[in-house]
Design an enzyme around this catalytic site. Structure first.
Site, PDB file in Angstrom:
ATOM      1  N   SER A   1       0.833  -1.203   0.000  1.00  0.00           N
ATOM      2  CA  SER A   1       0.000   0.000   0.000  1.00  0.00           C
ATOM      3  C   SER A   1       0.866   1.251   0.000  1.00  0.00           C
ATOM      4  O   SER A   1       0.408   2.311  -0.409  1.00  0.00           O
ATOM      5  CB  SER A   1      -0.876   0.044   1.251  1.00  0.00           C
TER       6      SER A   1
ATOM      7  N   GLU B   1      -3.577  -0.117  -9.444  1.00  0.00           N
ATOM      8  CA  GLU B   1      -2.558   0.898  -9.697  1.00  0.00           C
ATOM      9  C   GLU B   1      -1.269   0.153 -10.042  1.00  0.00           C
ATOM     10  O   GLU B   1      -0.794  -0.663  -9.235  1.00  0.00           O
ATOM     11  CB  GLU B   1      -2.346   1.773  -8.457  1.00  0.00           C
TER      12      GLU B   1
ATOM     13  N   ASN C   1      -5.066   6.825  -2.669  1.00  0.00           N
ATOM     14  CA  ASN C   1      -4.971   7.206  -1.252  1.00  0.00           C
ATOM     15  C   ASN C   1      -4.452   8.629  -1.104  1.00  0.00           C
ATOM     16  O   ASN C   1      -4.893   9.373  -0.222  1.00  0.00           O
ATOM     17  CB  ASN C   1      -4.072   6.235  -0.484  1.00  0.00           C
TER      18      ASN C   1
HETATM   19  N1  LIG Z   1      -6.274  -4.856   3.266  1.00  0.00           N
HETATM   20  C1  LIG Z   1      -6.346  -3.884   2.366  1.00  0.00           C
HETATM   21  O1  LIG Z   1      -7.351  -3.159   2.268  1.00  0.00           O
HETATM   22  C2  LIG Z   1      -5.213  -3.688   1.416  1.00  0.00           C
HETATM   23  C3  LIG Z   1      -5.438  -2.984   0.214  1.00  0.00           C
HETATM   24  C4  LIG Z   1      -4.366  -2.847  -0.695  1.00  0.00           C
HETATM   25  C5  LIG Z   1      -3.124  -3.379  -0.383  1.00  0.00           C
HETATM   26  N2  LIG Z   1      -2.940  -4.037   0.814  1.00  0.00           N
HETATM   27  C6  LIG Z   1      -1.613  -4.614   1.068  1.00  0.00           C
HETATM   28  O2  LIG Z   1      -1.674  -6.007   0.790  1.00  0.00           O
HETATM   29  C7  LIG Z   1      -0.767  -6.720   1.658  1.00  0.00           C
HETATM   30  C8  LIG Z   1      -1.541  -7.793   2.410  1.00  0.00           C
HETATM   31  O3  LIG Z   1      -2.571  -7.187   3.132  1.00  0.00           O
HETATM   32  P1  LIG Z   1      -3.757  -8.060   3.765  1.00  0.00           P
HETATM   33  O4  LIG Z   1      -4.786  -7.084   4.214  1.00  0.00           O
HETATM   34  O5  LIG Z   1      -4.112  -9.167   2.855  1.00  0.00           O
HETATM   35  O6  LIG Z   1      -3.012  -8.663   5.050  1.00  0.00           O
HETATM   36  P2  LIG Z   1      -3.392  -9.974   5.876  1.00  0.00           P
HETATM   37  O7  LIG Z   1      -2.799  -9.769   7.217  1.00  0.00           O
HETATM   38  O8  LIG Z   1      -4.858 -10.270   5.768  1.00  0.00           O
HETATM   39  O9  LIG Z   1      -2.614 -11.149   5.119  1.00  0.00           O
HETATM   40  C9  LIG Z   1      -1.228 -11.231   5.043  1.00  0.00           C
HETATM   41  C10 LIG Z   1      -0.870 -12.694   4.877  1.00  0.00           C
HETATM   42  O10 LIG Z   1       0.508 -12.777   4.560  1.00  0.00           O
HETATM   43  C11 LIG Z   1       1.025 -13.904   5.232  1.00  0.00           C
HETATM   44  N3  LIG Z   1       2.492 -13.808   5.334  1.00  0.00           N
HETATM   45  C12 LIG Z   1       3.225 -13.115   6.224  1.00  0.00           C
HETATM   46  N4  LIG Z   1       4.556 -13.293   5.960  1.00  0.00           N
HETATM   47  C13 LIG Z   1       4.624 -14.103   4.880  1.00  0.00           C
HETATM   48  C14 LIG Z   1       5.692 -14.670   4.140  1.00  0.00           C
HETATM   49  N5  LIG Z   1       6.959 -14.436   4.466  1.00  0.00           N
HETATM   50  N6  LIG Z   1       5.392 -15.459   3.091  1.00  0.00           N
HETATM   51  C15 LIG Z   1       4.111 -15.720   2.749  1.00  0.00           C
HETATM   52  N7  LIG Z   1       3.061 -15.235   3.425  1.00  0.00           N
HETATM   53  C16 LIG Z   1       3.310 -14.431   4.474  1.00  0.00           C
HETATM   54  C17 LIG Z   1       0.328 -13.876   6.584  1.00  0.00           C
HETATM   55  O11 LIG Z   1       0.414 -15.137   7.228  1.00  0.00           O
HETATM   56  C18 LIG Z   1      -1.095 -13.508   6.163  1.00  0.00           C
HETATM   57  O12 LIG Z   1      -1.864 -14.666   5.858  1.00  0.00           O
HETATM   58  C19 LIG Z   1      -0.115  -5.654   2.550  1.00  0.00           C
HETATM   59  O13 LIG Z   1       1.090  -5.258   1.960  1.00  0.00           O
HETATM   60  C20 LIG Z   1      -1.142  -4.508   2.505  1.00  0.00           C
HETATM   61  O14 LIG Z   1      -0.578  -3.267   2.766  1.00  0.00           O
HETATM   62  C21 LIG Z   1      -3.949  -4.224   1.697  1.00  0.00           C
END
Ligand SMILES: NC(=O)c1ccc[n+]([C@@H]2O[C@H](COP(=O)([O-])OP(=O)(O)OC[C@H]3O[C@@H](n4cnc5c(N)ncnc54)[C@H](O)[C@@H]3O)[C@@H](O)[C@H]2O)c1
Length: 411
Positions: free
Chosen positions: A121, A154, A192
């Site tokens: 993000s 994006e 954002n």
């Molecule tokens: N949630 C949102 O609205 C949103 C929107 C856009 C981007 N993002 C970005 O997407 C990414 C994930 O966000 P999310 O909301 O899905 O988080 P989340 O916490 O729901 O999921 C993250 C997952 O990654 C796994 N993980 C951690 N370390 C790891 C590794 N070394 N190898 C493989 N898997 C691993 C965790 O176990 C977890 O299941 C982040 O970078 C976040 O900033 C989130």
């Protein structure tokens, strides 16, 4: 020329990884979904199954199709059998050390021509790329939540990203049924970066007692937003809003100075839906009308706002910072003018487009309003120099006809 993509690996089976993996499967591509524990994989695949099942209920898919899509997703907790992977989309934790390690390890394993994308993000794509020996093949691919539904991606080239990597990421995005907008790496990327000055300004207007939460939210709907700023902040989580706004403030300075009320709300544990109270109450009773959080009124009273300017609430005051930030982003070459409304439409449902402010009222009016608010409220309203330049050059508005003229103004 873009590369042919058949096999995609998605790293992280959390909220975003699930939606991304589902989008990839629905595009008839093979997906390897990777997480650190088997239980996370199982939870992720169960959620994907639930999302697919809901499409059977709506008559959009058959049982057989769902089985085929599920069969194309392979979950695992290691980096084995990735030799045929053409494209990786990393959606693990938003921590730079986690992402650097993942990119470094994958770089040593997958074939040299494969592309590594991050769904970060806010972290630096250029920095993540430097963890690999293929900096030209690392790119940002920022999906919106829920990733299998929201249409915008994006596409964020970093310092070293090649044109071929951008083209391949764009064509993968369209294979996934997404609209890709190329946004050069900058804090907050585009959506954002534009949303936060608007949400922040809504809090300032509220703090001054110019309008109620409901009034501001309703005016936002009339403007063409799918929900008001306070509803959106409650959904996003006020703690996350505070973190992102502080991050943008640190990067861009006073234009993003965080409203005190937001800090106070978070300090008092009003985090929005997740804590059952934010600007509104969220007591999960179905069919109950939205109720403003009564405790917030006390917090508001505790803020000494000093002498308030004697002005009436005008929604333009809240939406103009979004417009101005769009021009700043364009001024910096972060985005094409024509892509701004596309991104805001597909990324946050802003139907009429933010540039329509200039079409409806004229660019000179936008500058004049920004100037007036700048005198009243200071740096949050400093107009971009490109806005001034366009007005001085006699550009009347930012319609499609004016695009080519404006483009030459920024070069
Ligand atoms: N949630 C949102 O609205 C949103 C929107 C856009 C981007 N993002 C970005 O997407 C990414 C994930 O966000 P999310 O909301 O899905 O988080 P989340 O916490 O729901 O999921 C993250 C997952 O990654 C796994 N993980 C951690 N370390 C790891 C590794 N070394 N190898 C493989 N898997 C691993 C965790 O176990 C977890 O299941 C982040 O970078 C976040 O900033 C989130």
């Amino acid at each position: 020329m873009s590369q042919n993509i058949k096999n995609v690996a998605v790293i992280g089976a959390g909220a975003m990884g699930q939606g991304i993996a589902l989008s990839v499967a629905l595009a008839d591509l093979k997906v390897t979904l990777i997480d650190v524990k088997q239980e996370f994989i199982e939870k992720g695949i169960n959620n994907i199954k639930r999302m697919l099942d809901s499409r059977i209920k709506r008559g959009q898919l058959t049982e057989n199709q769902v089985q085929t899509y599920l069969g194309s997703i392979n979950g695992q907790t290691n980096y084995q059998n990735l030799e045929n992977t053409d494209f990786v989309i990393e959606a693990a934790l938003e921590k730079i050390e986690v992402k650097l390690k993942i990119f470094q390890e994958l770089d040593n394993i997958i074939k040299p021509e494969a592309i590594l994308a991050s769904n970060t993000s806010a972290l630096s794509i250029s920095q993540i790329a430097c963890a690999t020996k293929r900096k030209d093949k690392v790119i940002g691919m920022h999906f919106f939540n829920p990733a299998h539904i929201m249409k915008l991606v994006e596409v964020i080239p970093g310092y070293h990203t090649s044109h071929q990597t951008i083209a391949t990421t764009q064509s993968l995005s369209s294979l996934l049924g997404k609209t890709a907008v190329v946004v050069k790496e900058c804090p907050g990327f585009l959506v954002n970066r534009l949303l936060f000055p608007y949400m922040n300004e809504a809090i300032y207007a509220l703090t001054e007692g110019l309008a109620s939460i409901n009034q501001i939210d309703e005016t936002a709907l009339q403007f063409g937003l799918p929900m008001g700023p306070f509803t959106l902040m409650d959904m996003t989580g006020l703690d996350i809003c505070l973190d992102v706004n502080e991050f943008l403030y640190n990067e861009y300075g006073l234009r993003f100075e965080t409203a005190k009320l937001l800090k106070l709300m978070v300090e008092h544990g009003f985090l929005g839906q997740k804590s059952k109270a934010g600007f509104y109450l969220h007591d999960n009773q179905p069919n109950t009308p939205k109720q403003v959080n009564p405790d917030f009124i006390e917090l508001l009273a505790s803020l000494k706002t000093g002498n308030k300017p004697c002005v009436k609430f005008d929604f333009n005051r809240v939406i103009l910072p979004m417009f101005n930030e769009a021009i700043y982003a364009y001024q910096e070459g972060v985005v094409e003018l024509a892509d701004i409304d596309i991104a805001m439409n597909y990324g946050c449902g802003l139907k009429r487009g933010i540039l329509s402010l200039s079409t409806d009222n004229g660019l000179a009016w936008c500058l004049e309003q920004m100037g007036n608010y700048h005198k009243l409220y200071g740096e949050r309203f400093r107009p971009s120099w490109l806005l001034k330049k366009m007005v001085h050059a006699g550009i009347l508005n930012l319609t499609k006809n004016a695009n080519s003229a404006n483009l030459s103004l920024v070069k």
